[in-house]
Structure formats: C-alpha cells, structure tokens
Write a protein that holds these residues in place. Structure first.
Motif, PDB file in Angstrom:
ATOM      1  N   ASN A 111      17.578 -68.637  -0.705  1.00  0.00           N
ATOM      2  CA  ASN A 111      18.806 -69.280  -0.257  1.00  0.00           C
ATOM      3  C   ASN A 111      19.786 -68.303   0.376  1.00  0.00           C
ATOM      4  O   ASN A 111      20.511 -68.669   1.301  1.00  0.00           O
ATOM      5  CB  ASN A 111      19.431 -70.078  -1.399  1.00  0.00           C
ATOM      6  N   TYR A 146      18.411 -68.024   3.774  1.00  0.00           N
ATOM      7  CA  TYR A 146      18.730 -69.205   4.583  1.00  0.00           C
ATOM      8  C   TYR A 146      20.200 -69.182   5.025  1.00  0.00           C
ATOM      9  O   TYR A 146      20.515 -69.467   6.183  1.00  0.00           O
ATOM     10  CB  TYR A 146      18.418 -70.477   3.787  1.00  0.00           C
ATOM     11  N   ARG A 157      21.508 -68.885   8.873  1.00  0.00           N
ATOM     12  CA  ARG A 157      22.421 -69.867   9.470  1.00  0.00           C
ATOM     13  C   ARG A 157      23.645 -69.185  10.079  1.00  0.00           C
ATOM     14  O   ARG A 157      24.289 -69.744  10.965  1.00  0.00           O
ATOM     15  CB  ARG A 157      22.855 -70.895   8.414  1.00  0.00           C
ATOM     16  N   GLU A 208      11.919 -70.716   9.797  1.00  0.00           N
ATOM     17  CA  GLU A 208      12.797 -71.444  10.715  1.00  0.00           C
ATOM     18  C   GLU A 208      12.733 -70.701  12.040  1.00  0.00           C
ATOM     19  O   GLU A 208      12.599 -69.477  12.055  1.00  0.00           O
ATOM     20  CB  GLU A 208      14.253 -71.438  10.206  1.00  0.00           C
ATOM     21  N   LYS A 251      19.747 -76.085   2.146  1.00  0.00           N
ATOM     22  CA  LYS A 251      19.370 -77.080   3.139  1.00  0.00           C
ATOM     23  C   LYS A 251      19.421 -78.478   2.508  1.00  0.00           C
ATOM     24  O   LYS A 251      19.864 -79.439   3.120  1.00  0.00           O
ATOM     25  CB  LYS A 251      17.943 -76.781   3.618  1.00  0.00           C
ATOM     26  N   PRO A 279      23.836 -78.799   0.698  1.00  0.00           N
ATOM     27  CA  PRO A 279      24.698 -77.707   1.153  1.00  0.00           C
ATOM     28  C   PRO A 279      26.076 -77.660   0.488  1.00  0.00           C
ATOM     29  O   PRO A 279      26.699 -76.608   0.450  1.00  0.00           O
ATOM     30  CB  PRO A 279      24.830 -77.948   2.660  1.00  0.00           C
TER      31      PRO A 279
END
Ligand SMILES: Nc1ncnc2c1ncn2[C@@H]1O[C@H](COP(=O)(O)OP(=O)(O)O)[C@@H](O)[C@H]1O
Ligand SMILES: [Mg+2]
Length: 275
Positions: free
Chosen positions: A31, A34, A38, A85, A234, A237
């Motif tokens: 996380n 991630y 982002r 991703e 994801k 959030p």
C-alpha cells in the motif's frame, strides 16, 4: 515531460521488516508502493520473503517467473519483473513454498543484485518486503537498504521480537538507523506509547534512538481488501487505515526529497563485505 523524468533519479531503497510474522508487513509494503505510485513515483516492490512469498497473492496475480529464475543464465530483469500498474508500479516476485531457497546465500544474493543493477536506478523507490525474524537473508538485505521500516503491533511479544531484530542488526551489521511503524493500533496514543517503550529499551541497552514514522489503526477494511486481493488504498481509499498509510507515504516522500542530493552520491544498495 516532467522535471522528475529529465533529472537523474535518486533511488531510495527501503526494507520493511519485523520481529514477529503476521504483523502487516506485506500489506504495508504494497500500500505504501501504491500510494507513492499514485503520487507519480516509480516503484519496484521486491518480495524477499523467500519461502512464504505472498505479495502476488495480495495483488491477485500469478507471476510466470520469480526472483529465483534470475539465477538462471540468460534470464534478464525484464523477463522477471511484473507490471502491477502501468507506467511505474513494478513487482519482482519470489518463489513460495520452496524450502531449499529459504535462505538466499551470499552468492545468490550477489548474483541477483548484479543482474538487477542496470534497472534499479530507473526507480524512485525500491521496497523490500522481508521475512520476519533474524534469519541471515533478512539481516543482510535489511543492512543493504538506505532506510529500514520496522513493523510492530502494540502486543508485547511483537515488541520484544522487534527489539531483537534491532539488537541483532546493530550487532551483526552495525545498523543504527531504524524507523518504526506501529500497525493494528487501537489509538494514536497507544501507538505512541508502544514506540516510546521500544525506544526506551533501545536507548538504554543499545545506545541508539529509533525514529517514529507513525501508526496504522486496526481497520476491518484491511482483511476485507486481502480477501478481495486488491491493495487497501485502491479498495477503500478513504478508510482509516488507508489515510494512515497515505500519511506515512507523505513522510517517506518528504524524507526522500530532503535527502535527494545525498542519495545521488551513494550506491542504491550498500555492498556487504561481511554478512
Ligand atoms: N491495520 C490492520 N487492521 C486489521 N487487520 C490487519 C491490519 N494489518 C494487517 N492486518 C491483518 O493481518 C494479516 C497479516 O498481514 P500481512 O501484511 O500479511 O503480515 P506480514 O506480511 O507481516 O506477515 C492481514 O491478512 C490482515 O488480515
Ligand atoms: Mg508478508
């Protein structure tokens, strides 16, 4: 083209480790990756929990090749690295349930990093998801990275095991630089107290201070995201744990920005002479 992609990158290598298993390392690693992805950072997550690898399970992907394939002649990092991703979140899987590979010996470790050397600099962050405890592989990999995040829960057993990791890493590799994340906290106050207890022991017996990165609250969305095989941030959030992890990611990002010049002068991973 962004400024970031024109300038040479300064990669921050970071290992995530713990004394006890099941405290939330893999979820935190994934996380954080991630969250930073982002925020437009290029991420490589490496699963070094050899034997109990499960980053792939949490992502719901079945990797074709793993870290161990890199040891075969002719296999390149690009054959092994999986895209989680598009455009900046990559993952290097490890083989699971292969007892003979439970410990990467020094030779294997050096071979793996020799092969990876060319691609590591393409990333802003390398995140190592390490196994629990004080095995040789964990200790040597943790001593190679520029930053170490220890994950502990407020349980006394988790805390004593965490102290053991600090003590052994300090004694075996001279490591004195640790950041703590308290996971599964019922309150920020409980987490702060947990940190203070651990830090008091480190100060008293090891003459070092650890840093406090922050806490992640106990949140039912975490096991829910695990069951769905989607990263928590994801999946949910806005939940408490996601917000906590986003704050941690911001702190880590700040740390990298503040130390950028410093990072550029140093090797991404410290060479180990004595393991
Ligand atoms: N903040 C949290 N709140 C609730 N449950 C959590 C939290 N963090 C972790 N867990 C639970 O703990 C389990 C183990 O987490 P994991 O990241 O696999 O630990 P580790 O990698 O340290 O072994 C998860 O499957 C999840 O159910
Ligand atoms: Mg794990």
């Amino acid at each position: 083209m962004s400024q970031e992609s024109v300038n040479p990158r300064s990669t921050l290598s970071l290992s995530i480790l713990s004394g006890k298993g099941g405290v939330g390392k893999t979820n935190l690693t994934l996380n954080l990756a991630y969250a930073l992805y982002r925020a437009n950072h290029k991420m490589l997550v490496m699963d070094f929990d050899v034997g109990l690898a499960n980053v792939d399970v949490l992502l719901g992907i079945s990797p074709e090749k793993t870290l161990q394939d890199l040891l075969r002649p002719g296999v390149t990092p690009r054959d092994v690295v999986a895209e989680v991703e598009p455009g900046g979140f990559d993952f290097l899987p490890a083989a699971s349930g292969v007892p003979e590979l439970l410990e990467l010996d020094e030779d294997m470790r050096d071979q793996v990093f020799d092969k990876l050397n060319d691609v590591l600099g393409e990333y802003d962050y390398l995140l190592f998801d390490l196994g629990a405890g004080i095995g040789k592989t964990v200790l040597s990999l943790a001593s190679m990275t520029r930053m170490r995040i220890l994950v502990a829960t407020p349980e006394p057993t988790s805390l004593t095991d965490c102290y053991a990791v600090i003590k052994v890493l300090n004694a075996s590799h001279g490591v004195r630089d640790f950041q703590l994340v308290v996971n599964q906290a019922s309150s920020a106050k409980e987490a702060q107290t947990t940190f203070e207890r651990l830090n008091a022991a480190c100060r008293r017996f090891l003459d070092l201070d650890i840093g406090y990165l922050g806490c992640v609250h106990t949140d039912p969305n975490v096991p829910d995201a695990v069951r769905r095989q989607v990263p928590l941030i994801k999946h949910a959030p806005r939940c408490r744990a996601s917000q906590d992890i986003l704050s941690l990611a911001i702190k880590i990002g700040r740390h990298r920005a503040e130390n950028k010049a410093l990072l550029m002068d140093k090797p991404i991973l410290k060479k180990i002479t004595a393991a």
